[in-house]
Design a protein around this motif. Structure first.
Motif, PDB file in Angstrom:
ATOM      1  N   VAL A 432      59.328  20.726   3.825  1.00 31.47           N
ATOM      2  CA  VAL A 432      60.123  19.515   4.017  1.00 31.47           C
ATOM      3  C   VAL A 432      60.903  19.649   5.326  1.00 31.47           C
ATOM      4  O   VAL A 432      61.578  20.653   5.567  1.00 31.47           O
ATOM      5  CB  VAL A 432      61.090  19.296   2.840  1.00 31.47           C
ATOM      6  CG1 VAL A 432      61.949  18.055   3.085  1.00 31.47           C
ATOM      7  CG2 VAL A 432      60.318  19.168   1.545  1.00 31.47           C
ATOM      8  N   VAL A 433      60.806  18.634   6.181  1.00 29.31           N
ATOM      9  CA  VAL A 433      61.520  18.648   7.454  1.00 29.31           C
ATOM     10  C   VAL A 433      62.957  18.195   7.207  1.00 29.31           C
ATOM     11  O   VAL A 433      63.197  17.099   6.690  1.00 29.31           O
ATOM     12  CB  VAL A 433      60.833  17.731   8.483  1.00 29.31           C
ATOM     13  CG1 VAL A 433      61.634  17.704   9.783  1.00 29.31           C
ATOM     14  CG2 VAL A 433      59.409  18.195   8.740  1.00 29.31           C
ATOM     15  N   VAL A 434      63.911  19.053   7.557  1.00 27.08           N
ATOM     16  CA  VAL A 434      65.330  18.775   7.371  1.00 27.08           C
ATOM     17  C   VAL A 434      65.942  18.490   8.735  1.00 27.08           C
ATOM     18  O   VAL A 434      65.930  19.353   9.621  1.00 27.08           O
ATOM     19  CB  VAL A 434      66.049  19.956   6.691  1.00 27.08           C
ATOM     20  CG1 VAL A 434      67.507  19.612   6.426  1.00 27.08           C
ATOM     21  CG2 VAL A 434      65.335  20.338   5.395  1.00 27.08           C
ATOM     22  N   GLY A 435      66.444  17.267   8.920  1.00 24.47           N
ATOM     23  CA  GLY A 435      67.051  16.879  10.180  1.00 24.47           C
ATOM     24  C   GLY A 435      68.498  16.489  10.023  1.00 24.47           C
ATOM     25  O   GLY A 435      68.981  16.225   8.911  1.00 24.47           O
ATOM     26  N   PHE A 436      69.211  16.450  11.153  1.00 24.00           N
ATOM     27  CA  PHE A 436      70.629  16.122  11.171  1.00 24.00           C
ATOM     28  C   PHE A 436      70.841  14.976  12.151  1.00 24.00           C
ATOM     29  O   PHE A 436      71.105  15.206  13.343  1.00 24.00           O
ATOM     30  CB  PHE A 436      71.462  17.346  11.556  1.00 24.00           C
ATOM     31  CG  PHE A 436      71.204  18.546  10.681  1.00 24.00           C
ATOM     32  CD1 PHE A 436      71.940  18.745   9.527  1.00 24.00           C
ATOM     33  CD2 PHE A 436      70.206  19.467  10.994  1.00 24.00           C
ATOM     34  CE1 PHE A 436      71.699  19.833   8.709  1.00 24.00           C
ATOM     35  CE2 PHE A 436      69.956  20.555  10.181  1.00 24.00           C
ATOM     36  CZ  PHE A 436      70.694  20.737   9.026  1.00 24.00           C
ATOM     37  N   PRO A 437      70.670  13.728  11.695  1.00 24.67           N
ATOM     38  CA  PRO A 437      70.779  12.576  12.599  1.00 24.67           C
ATOM     39  C   PRO A 437      72.139  12.539  13.297  1.00 24.67           C
ATOM     40  O   PRO A 437      73.176  12.825  12.697  1.00 24.67           O
ATOM     41  CB  PRO A 437      70.614  11.376  11.652  1.00 24.67           C
ATOM     42  CG  PRO A 437      69.888  11.916  10.461  1.00 24.67           C
ATOM     43  CD  PRO A 437      70.358  13.317  10.321  1.00 24.67           C
ATOM     44  N   GLY A 438      72.096  12.179  14.590  1.00 23.70           N
ATOM     45  CA  GLY A 438      73.325  12.072  15.362  1.00 23.70           C
ATOM     46  C   GLY A 438      73.813  13.379  15.937  1.00 23.70           C
ATOM     47  O   GLY A 438      74.843  13.403  16.618  1.00 23.70           O
ATOM     48  N   ARG A 439      73.102  14.480  15.689  1.00 22.93           N
ATOM     49  CA  ARG A 439      73.511  15.780  16.219  1.00 22.93           C
ATOM     50  C   ARG A 439      72.355  16.387  17.007  1.00 22.93           C
ATOM     51  O   ARG A 439      71.185  16.247  16.628  1.00 22.93           O
ATOM     52  CB  ARG A 439      73.935  16.732  15.091  1.00 22.93           C
ATOM     53  CG  ARG A 439      75.123  16.206  14.265  1.00 22.93           C
ATOM     54  CD  ARG A 439      75.453  17.165  13.144  1.00 22.93           C
ATOM     55  NE  ARG A 439      76.486  16.629  12.273  1.00 22.93           N
ATOM     56  CZ  ARG A 439      77.783  16.872  12.418  1.00 22.93           C
ATOM     57  NH1 ARG A 439      78.192  17.643  13.423  1.00 22.93           N
ATOM     58  NH2 ARG A 439      78.675  16.349  11.592  1.00 22.93           N
ATOM     59  N   ASP A 440      72.688  17.067  18.075  1.00 25.36           N
ATOM     60  CA  ASP A 440      71.677  17.677  18.936  1.00 25.36           C
ATOM     61  C   ASP A 440      71.279  19.028  18.363  1.00 25.36           C
ATOM     62  O   ASP A 440      71.656  20.088  18.862  1.00 25.36           O
ATOM     63  CB  ASP A 440      72.235  17.822  20.358  1.00 25.36           C
ATOM     64  CG  ASP A 440      71.158  18.272  21.351  1.00 25.36           C
ATOM     65  OD1 ASP A 440      69.966  18.168  20.997  1.00 25.36           O
ATOM     66  OD2 ASP A 440      71.521  18.712  22.458  1.00 25.36           O
ATOM     67  N   LEU A 441      70.522  18.971  17.240  1.00 25.64           N
ATOM     68  CA  LEU A 441      70.105  20.187  16.545  1.00 25.64           C
ATOM     69  C   LEU A 441      68.613  20.150  16.289  1.00 25.64           C
ATOM     70  O   LEU A 441      68.015  19.077  16.107  1.00 25.64           O
ATOM     71  CB  LEU A 441      70.851  20.324  15.211  1.00 25.64           C
ATOM     72  CG  LEU A 441      72.373  20.496  15.285  1.00 25.64           C
ATOM     73  CD1 LEU A 441      72.970  20.435  13.889  1.00 25.64           C
ATOM     74  CD2 LEU A 441      72.731  21.817  15.963  1.00 25.64           C
ATOM     75  N   THR A 442      67.996  21.310  16.263  1.00 32.64           N
ATOM     76  CA  THR A 442      66.570  21.419  15.966  1.00 32.64           C
ATOM     77  C   THR A 442      66.347  21.232  14.469  1.00 32.64           C
ATOM     78  O   THR A 442      67.110  21.746  13.644  1.00 32.64           O
ATOM     79  CB  THR A 442      66.039  22.795  16.407  1.00 32.64           C
ATOM     80  OG1 THR A 442      66.311  22.982  17.795  1.00 32.64           O
ATOM     81  CG2 THR A 442      64.537  22.902  16.146  1.00 32.64           C
ATOM     82  N   ASN A 443      65.277  20.480  14.109  1.00 31.77           N
ATOM     83  CA  ASN A 443      64.958  20.273  12.701  1.00 31.77           C
ATOM     84  C   ASN A 443      64.593  21.590  12.033  1.00 31.77           C
ATOM     85  O   ASN A 443      64.050  22.514  12.663  1.00 31.77           O
ATOM     86  CB  ASN A 443      63.816  19.280  12.553  1.00 31.77           C
ATOM     87  CG  ASN A 443      64.228  17.881  12.958  1.00 31.77           C
ATOM     88  OD1 ASN A 443      65.407  17.561  12.986  1.00 31.77           O
ATOM     89  ND2 ASN A 443      63.251  17.047  13.278  1.00 31.77           N
TER      90      ASN A 443
END
Length: 713
Positions: A432-443
């Motif tokens: 499962v791809v975990v992302g952090f919308p609005g933040r400059d972070l790698t999934n």
């Protein structure tokens, strides 16, 4: 439920109310004194509650302690800060609304509860009456030692029964039952961090009718077992807790009042209900509470309970021979309680709920169960040792964060640690791809066990997005605290498969297009039929989810075709169906149409449609009545949508009643279609016992509730 027949009530004065007893203040003062004695000695000797120990580290003594954090309101660990995490039931012991939990709160915690119940119902106890009941319960509970909780409650109720006066009434219009006192407690035996058992004991002291003291002959008791399962404490945390209570209540309330053999039957029923006179019984209660505090600003907990009373011993002879035999001996009473609890402030809890009656006993085994009973409660918990407990969790106290992790984490940042599972099977989902919308972070990507750990994040609300090709994308928001790791448990719903194209062409025996009606229905009971009227060329086309269906094709004057249909993923299907001509039924006589009255909203039947007991097949006399209904519908083509409703009484399981009512409605629809009514004009729906026209209190009322109705849409 049951009700005595109205036998002509009168306005003559009846039994005096049960007033508040004079020695009540002495009893409460003595109870308070007894509770305070062990508290003083135990308070000085009790050590600080042990925190959740961290993993041993060789250099732990040389490292600075990690910052402490306040336990979440739904964690229930020894270091919890809010004593109202364990709120009071109506009786006073900690639990839900009526279901008592096996767990206890912090030692030396006091809980004060005030609950009120409101019932307002017409035709409940006596046909044609209007009954109002208001109940108030004041409770006090105290936890003197780690595995013991004591309680006392004071219960009072007022009943007002208003009905027509026919000269036979013996009960007063207003009856009070004041000052009933209950004393007791519960013990807890924790077997696992997530599982506990316990026992409960109550002594019920009932105030005498017309007296000022408790009547010894009416004193009863309750002895039961308690079980609690905290799903939120399991490895795969589920925000819920389950509880079960099983016990026996020795009820001697029938000694409160004696009645003459010729006492008015309606007055007898009303008075026994108002005074709370019941029979001894076995009691089973199941409860569940959700823990939504991690997703809401305040601690919100939905509550659901199911209760069942089984009468024991001999039946109440006051009603013997005076009510129908079928309404005398029923021993079972059951109900649901649905509600919610919220903690807006520390120590304060508010509860709103309603009892929903399911099954009532017969006259001989207790008062009837109300259709609904509103409940509102306010609780306050006070921990006099709270300042001491907070100081004991100071900088020198180890916490649940390992020292090595504390050294590697910036104390000004936090993390999110979680696990992603299948919503139905609860199996971990890998990839499962975990992302952090609005933040400059790698999934991130979840591992084989479905877990992930975010990079360091600044404190505040962090949106988290979960994506997988086989599941519905889900986004949530997590509160990140400085120096802490927020826990997250995510359940993903599987994505629906791609629809499959389905097409059919309907013809007559000569191959000419036929304007038929096509209906598809999934094999699940909850599936909704899909109606597909043919166009001028006799063709239908749609897209459906893969699976098994039942295909039904009807047309006036032709034999109905019904067959099984399986749609496989990625395999479109096209059918050609030729219908055979059927016999044309003769219309009914015009005079027979008077049996059906056409109104703006419904078809009213002057004769009832009867079925065999427990079956869906209409009897012979009902078939003729259905022919009249079909003839009226054929003569009124403007009635384009008729809902056939099946209804049952409340006897038997609700699921079985629902299935039976649906089967009966389907059978009537099938007969009308065979009679020539276009299938697209008819829908069938079973409501079970959800919509009674009369309270299910007598055989006559239950007969009226077993019915079929035709509603115009």
């Amino acid at each position: 439920m049951h009700s005595a027949p109205p036998l002509g009530p009168a306005s003559a004065p009846g039994v005096p109310a049960r007033p508040l007893p004079l020695p009540l203040l002495l009893a409460i003062g003595l109870l308070t004194a007894l509770l305070s004695l062990p508290g003083r000695s135990a308070r000085a000797a009790e050590p600080a509650p042990p925190p959740r120990a961290a993993a041993a580290q060789p250099d732990a003594a040389a490292q600075p302690a990690a910052p402490t954090r306040e336990a979440a309101p739904d964690e229930g660990v020894p270091g919890e800060r809010d004593p109202a995490d364990r709120a009071s039931t109506i009786g006073g012991l900690s639990g839900l609304v009526r279901v008592v939990s096996a767990g206890l709160g912090m030692t030396h915690t006091f809980r004060l509860g005030l609950h009120t119940e409101l019932l307002q119902r017409s035709g409940f106890l006596v046909a044609g009456d209007r009954h109002v009941r208001l109940v108030g319960t004041l409770s006090l509970a105290y936890t003197p030692w780690r595995h013991l909780e004591l309680f006392a409650n004071l219960r009072s109720q007022a009943n007002h029964n208003q009905r027509a006066d026919s000269g036979d009434r013996r009960d007063p219009a207003v009856i009070f039952a004041l000052g009933d006192l209950t004393l007791g407690g519960k013990v807890e035996l924790p077997l696992q961090p997530y599982f506990a058992v316990g026992g409960q004991l109550e002594l019920n002291l009932l105030n005498a009718v017309g007296g000022v003291f408790y009547k010894g002959a009416a004193t009863g008791f309750y002895l039961g077992t308690l079980t609690s399962l905290h799903l939120d404490a399991l490895r795969y945390a589920i925000p819920a807790r389950l509880h079960a209570n099983l016990g026996f209540r020795l009820d001697r309330s029938d000694n409160l009042r004696s009645f003459a053999p010729n006492y008015d039957l309606a007055s007898l029923q009303v008075e026994k209900f108002a005074l709370g006179i019941n029979r001894s019984r076995l009691q089973l209660k199941l409860g569940a509470e959700g823990l939504l505090g991690r997703w809401t600003r305040i601690d919100l907990r939905p509550l659901l309970e199911w209760g069942l009373d089984l009468g024991t011993g001999s039946a109440d002879g006051s009603f013997a021979g005076r009510v129908p035999a079928g309404e005398f001996g029923g021993r079972v009473a059951s109900w649901l309680t649905v509600g919610a609890r919220v903690r807006p402030l520390r120590g304060l809890s508010l509860t709103v709920a309603s009892d929903l009656g399911i099954t009532s006993p017969g006259f001989g085994y207790g008062p009837p169960v109300p259709v609904w009973n509103l409940i509102a409660g306010l609780g306050f918990a006070y921990d006099p040792l709270l300042p001491l407990r907070q100081r004991s969790q100071g900088p020198c106290t180890p916490t649940s964060i390992p020292v090595a992790a504390a050294r590697a984490t910036d104390p000004a940042l936090g993390r999110i640690q979680g696990k992603v599972v299948h919503a139905d099977t609860l199996r971990p989902i890998e990839g499962v791809v975990v992302g952090f919308p609005g933040r400059d972070l790698t999934n991130l990507s979840t591992g084989a066990d479905g877990s992930f750990l975010s990079p360091a994040l600044p404190p505040g609300i962090a949106p988290v997005l979960f994506r997988h090709h086989a599941y519905v994308a889900t986004q949530t928001r997590v509160t990140v605290a400085a120096g802490a790791t927020a826990k997250l448990h995510v359940m993903l719903q599987p994505a629906l498969p791609q629809p499959v194209a389905f097409a059919a062409r309907i013809t007559d025996p000569d191959g000419k297009p036929l304007a038929a009606f096509v209906e598809l229905k999934g094999l699940k009971e909850s599936a909704t039929p899909i109606a597909l009227p043919c166009d001028a060329a006799g063709a239908v086309a749609t897209e459906l989810q893969p699976g098994d269906y039942t295909l039904s094709v009807t047309a006036p004057g032709y034999v109905r075709v019904q067959r099984a249909l399986r749609l496989n993923p990625g395999a479109p299907q096209q059918l050609i169906l030729a219908l055979e001509r059927g016999a044309v039924l003769k219309p009914v006589a015009a005079a027979s149409r008077d049996l059906v009255q056409l109104t703006a909203n419904a078809l009213l039947l002057r004769r009832k449609i009867h079925f065999s007991s427990g079956k869906a097949s209409p009897r012979g006399d009902a078939l003729r009545m259905l022919d009249v209904v079909a003839d009226v519908l054929l003569a009124n083509p403007q009635l384009t949508h008729v809902e056939i409703q099946g209804h049952t009484d409340s006897n038997g399981p609700a699921a079985a009643n629902q299935r039976l009512s649906q089967a009966r409605a389907d059978a009537i629809r099938e007969h009308l279609i065979q009679r020539g009514v276009a299938a697209e004009r008819l829908t069938a729906r079973g409501y079970g016992a959800e919509r009674p026209t009369q309270p299910n209190l007598s055989a006559q009322n239950r007969e009226a509730n077993r019915r079929v109705e035709f509603h115009l849409k």
